[in-house]
Design an enzyme around this catalytic site. Structure first.
Site, mmCIF file in Angstrom:
data_model
loop_
_atom_site.group_PDB
_atom_site.id
_atom_site.type_symbol
_atom_site.label_atom_id
_atom_site.label_comp_id
_atom_site.label_asym_id
_atom_site.label_seq_id
_atom_site.Cartn_x
_atom_site.Cartn_y
_atom_site.Cartn_z
ATOM 1 N N ARG A 141 1.201 -1.200 0.338
ATOM 2 C CA ARG A 141 0.210 -0.433 0.414
ATOM 3 C C ARG A 141 0.794 1.342 0.218
ATOM 4 O O ARG A 141 0.791 1.863 -0.426
ATOM 5 C CB ARG A 141 -0.881 -0.172 1.186
ATOM 6 C CG ARG A 141 -1.864 -1.220 1.067
ATOM 7 C CD ARG A 141 -2.559 -0.777 2.388
ATOM 8 N NE ARG A 141 -2.903 -2.568 3.127
ATOM 9 C CZ ARG A 141 -2.989 -3.002 4.090
ATOM 10 N NH1 ARG A 141 -1.141 -2.885 4.112
ATOM 11 N NH2 ARG A 141 -3.374 -4.092 3.702
ATOM 12 N N ILE A 142 2.165 1.481 0.771
ATOM 13 C CA ILE A 142 2.435 2.890 1.004
ATOM 14 C C ILE A 142 3.575 2.340 0.067
ATOM 15 O O ILE A 142 4.261 3.643 -1.051
ATOM 16 C CB ILE A 142 3.748 2.542 2.119
ATOM 17 C CG1 ILE A 142 2.714 2.658 3.580
ATOM 18 C CG2 ILE A 142 4.652 3.620 1.962
ATOM 19 C CD1 ILE A 142 3.577 2.227 4.607
ATOM 20 N N ARG A 163 6.472 -9.251 -4.178
ATOM 21 C CA ARG A 163 6.051 -10.460 -3.555
ATOM 22 C C ARG A 163 4.630 -11.409 -4.394
ATOM 23 O O ARG A 163 5.192 -12.255 -4.820
ATOM 24 C CB ARG A 163 5.436 -10.611 -2.326
ATOM 25 C CG ARG A 163 6.772 -10.969 -1.324
ATOM 26 C CD ARG A 163 6.554 -10.694 -0.037
ATOM 27 N NE ARG A 163 5.278 -9.843 0.589
ATOM 28 C CZ ARG A 163 4.764 -9.740 2.258
ATOM 29 N NH1 ARG A 163 5.518 -11.018 2.909
ATOM 30 N NH2 ARG A 163 4.350 -8.865 1.995
ATOM 31 N N PRO A 165 2.061 -10.190 -7.899
ATOM 32 C CA PRO A 165 2.187 -9.535 -9.375
ATOM 33 C C PRO A 165 1.243 -8.231 -8.796
ATOM 34 O O PRO A 165 0.576 -8.573 -8.211
ATOM 35 C CB PRO A 165 1.673 -10.757 -10.539
ATOM 36 C CG PRO A 165 1.382 -11.916 -10.048
ATOM 37 C CD PRO A 165 1.852 -11.704 -8.254
ATOM 38 N N ARG A 222 11.167 -1.018 8.415
ATOM 39 C CA ARG A 222 12.210 -1.319 9.653
ATOM 40 C C ARG A 222 13.735 -1.299 9.014
ATOM 41 O O ARG A 222 14.572 -1.461 8.466
ATOM 42 C CB ARG A 222 11.183 -2.706 9.869
ATOM 43 C CG ARG A 222 10.008 -3.060 10.281
ATOM 44 C CD ARG A 222 10.090 -2.004 12.014
ATOM 45 N NE ARG A 222 8.390 -2.159 12.328
ATOM 46 C CZ ARG A 222 7.048 -1.387 11.917
ATOM 47 N NH1 ARG A 222 7.144 -0.397 11.475
ATOM 48 N NH2 ARG A 222 6.119 -1.410 12.336
ATOM 49 N N HIS A 270 11.331 7.946 13.644
ATOM 50 C CA HIS A 270 10.593 6.373 13.825
ATOM 51 C C HIS A 270 8.748 7.430 13.275
ATOM 52 O O HIS A 270 8.244 7.147 14.845
ATOM 53 C CB HIS A 270 10.107 5.411 14.495
ATOM 54 C CG HIS A 270 9.834 4.037 13.719
ATOM 55 N ND1 HIS A 270 9.893 2.938 14.263
ATOM 56 C CD2 HIS A 270 7.997 4.277 13.242
ATOM 57 C CE1 HIS A 270 9.094 2.451 13.235
ATOM 58 N NE2 HIS A 270 8.257 3.152 12.777
ATOM 59 N N ILE A 271 9.242 8.520 12.791
ATOM 60 C CA ILE A 271 7.798 9.375 12.664
ATOM 61 C C ILE A 271 7.327 9.326 11.497
ATOM 62 O O ILE A 271 6.087 9.802 11.018
ATOM 63 C CB ILE A 271 8.173 10.762 12.239
ATOM 64 C CG1 ILE A 271 9.067 11.354 11.572
ATOM 65 C CG2 ILE A 271 9.122 11.087 14.479
ATOM 66 C CD1 ILE A 271 9.004 12.197 11.715
ATOM 67 N N GLY A 272 7.273 8.253 10.209
ATOM 68 C CA GLY A 272 6.156 7.598 9.519
ATOM 69 C C GLY A 272 4.504 7.947 9.152
ATOM 70 O O GLY A 272 4.044 8.624 8.802
ATOM 71 N N SER A 273 4.588 7.266 10.696
ATOM 72 C CA SER A 273 2.252 8.241 10.969
ATOM 73 C C SER A 273 2.339 8.664 11.302
ATOM 74 O O SER A 273 1.235 8.919 11.789
ATOM 75 C CB SER A 273 1.881 6.915 10.998
ATOM 76 O OG SER A 273 2.479 6.022 12.103
#
Ligand SMILES: O=CC(=O)O
Length: 304
Positions: A141-142, A163, A165, A222, A270-273
């Site tokens: 999704r990201i 991983r 199609p 990660r 670690h502030i992605g969201s």
């Protein structure tokens, strides 16, 4: 029909200490955890047979021993979807901040470097996205949300690995390639894939050597995906041009860590969201998953 749920909440400023967690889980039907809590056999055994659901306030689930959870027939809820846009925006921001040396430039102002060099043609030059090849490792999704945003920057090519199609990736102009080809051809290598036993340490010495010396490496997934000693060597030795990291090992990163001494490494915590809207949406979804898991109704976002 209402059902009363009793809540026991850890409201300390720091993550709940392991001992405290083990002390508090016995007899609970549900656990709502953060990525800071390792949910393994010890915690599950301490909780006992009442435990029906683990609901994590995250999209990543590498802090949960999924095999151990599955073996006990416990459900797992997570928070995909609601954080996709915030993380994709952050990824783009980190890519630009790294490629255009935002933090290094800021430090130059503070240290008087700007006053010494003034405006000069090559000072603080970096890389630009326009006309470049960008490789996205993991078109989930990201990764896909990032691909859509990159198109607005008029990059030349967007390569990706996946991983399974991903026809929507091709439909939006991306091209699926093997990992090695992506590393060799990309000016920007952006890692958005999940941490699993298969992806652990996939960015190692060999991977950095395959990249262009001018490449920018970005990781928002990660820290465990990267062999960090190899990354430090690659940055020091000029095997790659720079790196931007929202995730690393360990977290929090000690303030004296070698990664923080490198001018060509941009590190954020670690502030992605971390937008107000997204964190509220994650909280709501995690709570809904928890309640559904306890009541035995369908969870809005069930992983297992
Ligand atoms: O890293 C944050 C998450 O997995 O949601």
């Amino acid at each position: 029909m209402y059902q009363r749920l009793d809540l026991e909440v850890w409201d300390g400023d720091q993550p709940i200490p392991r001992e405290e967690l083990l002390k508090r889980v016995p007899g609970k039907q549900g656990i709502l955890c953060l990525i800071t809590e390792k949910i393994d056999s010890q915690v599950l055994d301490a909780a006992g047979s009442c435990l029906k659901v683990v609901s994590t306030f995250s999209v990543g689930t590498d802090h949960i021993d999924l095999e151990a959870v599955k073996a006990r027939g416990i459900k797992v809820g997570y928070t995909p979807g609601v954080l996709t846009d915030a993380v994709a925006e952050l990824t783009l921001g980190l890519t630009l901040a790294t490629a255009r040396r935002f933090f290094q430039s800021h430090r130059e102002i503070l240290s008087g470097g700007w006053e010494k060099s003034a405006w000069s043609p090559l000072w603080m030059c970096g890389k630009q996205l326009h006309g470049c090849t960008v490789g996205i490792v993991g078109l989930g999704r990201i990764g896909f949300a990032l691909l859509l945003r990159l198109k607005a920057f008029q990059v030349k090519d967007i390569l990706y690995t996946a991983r399974s199609p991903k026809p929507h990736g091709e439909a939006e102009g991306g091209k699926e390639v093997k990992f090695e080809e992506l590393l060799q051809k990309s000016d920007f290598v952006i890692c958005t894939c999940a941490l699993t036993p298969e992806t652990q340490g996939m960015f190692d010495k060999r991977a950095f050597q395959l990249m262009k010396p001018s490449a920018v490496f970005i990781n928002i997934s990660r820290g465990g995906l990267v062999n960090q000693d190899d990354l430090v060597e690659a940055l020091k030795g000029g095997e790659i041009w720079g790196a931007g990291l929202d995730v690393m090992t360990p977290e929090p990163l000690p303030s004296h860590h070698p990664l923080l001494q490198l001018a060509n490494c941009t590190v954020i915590p670690h502030i992605g969201s971390a937008t107000e809207k997204t964190r509220l949406d994650m909280a709501r979804l995690a709570a809904e998953n928890l309640i559904a898991g306890i009541k035995g109704t369908s969870m809005p976002a069930q992983l297992l």
